[in-house]
Design an enzyme around this catalytic site. Sequence first.
Site, PDB file in Angstrom:
ATOM      1  N   HIS A 118      -8.960   4.973 -10.486  1.00  0.00           N
ATOM      2  CA  HIS A 118      -8.390   3.715 -10.953  1.00  0.00           C
ATOM      3  C   HIS A 118      -7.134   3.422 -10.136  1.00  0.00           C
ATOM      4  O   HIS A 118      -6.515   4.342  -9.568  1.00  0.00           O
ATOM      5  CB  HIS A 118      -8.003   3.810 -12.430  1.00  0.00           C
ATOM      6  CG  HIS A 118      -9.180   3.767 -13.362  1.00  0.00           C
ATOM      7  ND1 HIS A 118     -10.079   2.732 -13.378  1.00  0.00           N
ATOM      8  CD2 HIS A 118      -9.590   4.641 -14.335  1.00  0.00           C
ATOM      9  CE1 HIS A 118     -10.994   2.958 -14.314  1.00  0.00           C
ATOM     10  NE2 HIS A 118     -10.722   4.113 -14.905  1.00  0.00           N
ATOM     11  N   CYS A 141      -8.902  -0.465  -7.804  1.00  0.00           N
ATOM     12  CA  CYS A 141      -8.423  -1.836  -7.918  1.00  0.00           C
ATOM     13  C   CYS A 141      -7.013  -1.944  -7.350  1.00  0.00           C
ATOM     14  O   CYS A 141      -6.273  -0.961  -7.275  1.00  0.00           O
ATOM     15  CB  CYS A 141      -8.418  -2.287  -9.371  1.00  0.00           C
ATOM     16  SG  CYS A 141     -10.065  -2.667  -9.990  1.00  0.00           S
TER      17      CYS A 141
END
Length: 480
Positions: free
Chosen positions: A319, A362
């Site tokens: 992440h 991301c």
Amino acid sequence: MDFLRLLFGLSEALASEDLAALKFLSLEHVSLRKQEAIREPQAFFLALQEQGLLAEDDLAFLKELLFRIHRIDLLSEHLGSSRQEMERELLVPGRAKVSPFRHLLFQLSENISRDELKSFKFLLRKELPKCKLDDETTMIDILIEMEKKGILGEDNLSTLKTNCEKLDKTLLKKIEEYELNSREEMIITEAHMGQTGFSEVEDRLWASQIAHDSPGTRKEFCQPGDVYKMNSQPRGICLILNNHNFERARTEVPKIKMLKDRNGTDADAEALRQVFTKLHFEVKEYKDLTAEEIRHTVKNYQMMDHMNKDCFVCCILSHGDKGIIFGTDGQEIPIQELTTSFTGLKCISLAGKPKVFFIQACQGDTFQRGITIETDSGELDSSVEADARFQLECIPDEADFLLGMATIKDYVSYRSPTRGTWYIQSLCQHLENSCPRGEDILSILTAVNHEVSRKYDRLNQGKQMPQPSFTLRKKLIFPI
């Protein structure tokens, strides 16, 4: 008795040209004067024993010699070794006893044709006596005579280069590669010993490569034909940091509402493992690391000796947010902190070599999410969004870096819980299809951009645009 039987069996299997090659490759260890009296392999083995290079419990040099002269049959049958084992063994710094100079000359002797040898002798008619240039004289004999006359040496290759250029440009290329590698190794070794400041290394490496070409500017040096050296075995380390389970982050970090487990990431890690194994990299995977564990792992590879490798690749699957990635404990690491660990200042054995990073994470908040499509950003509350203050310049200013980001800043990247991420799956497929055709990495990443940009999350009208950035000086090609 077993040792004597071993040597006898080898001596019976070696041809006269094999013995000549073994003697030539050993000239740094067994003097020419002593070699002139050696007519049989057994006498050669005895000379090696006298020099402390061969013993019942030390067959390393003998194995290397048989490997160098391509007698893999004897290496396997008599010494229980193999080509693959020797290739790995000789990558260990300081393990090879045959000098690069001697190995270069032997390679030239192997690659010169009968007609080229005649022409080579003709070109040396003024330097060597006629009796040394008769029809029976081999290329190895010629090279030895050139050394005797002082017209050939580790730092005296001009005559050899001039003659090879007239005969066969591929022979000249081998010599030039040797010269370039020797200069780079000398520069890096001096830096290791503290004789050269780290800040000087990159400029000196660049200067050594420019000197290798025809005189000109840096613009001339960076013509499309210039490529990074990529022939070591293995090419280098491919480090995969694969974070899947974020349960610890969900329970220990109050400010993070949710960092979901990254289902599908193992499909990405397996795809990367397969493709970089095919590209001759040594793949090392670490799973579910906290931020501190990621730092520790990167530090270990920063401190590793990459001297005998041509490249370093690091793939991070986790992440992320603007300019950062998350450890499984929810703690943040600036991407730039990881990439700058491998600059010439901090990892001298990779100076002048390409450092490649692929980041699947991301780079902003999640605005769209489907049922079977997830994003690689945690759901962050407004306070964490405000903390996304890290540098967006994730790549070092120094040369020879490539950073492939799954998405541009502020945006999410997509991941299928069963098939993996859009970016990594596309990257691996294009590497597998395009590397055998000799395409360079920037062309490949352009094709990846095109493919990923056309994908579409219909449920949320989501799109994704990868973003490569680089300071490469030459073309980067992964040959198969």
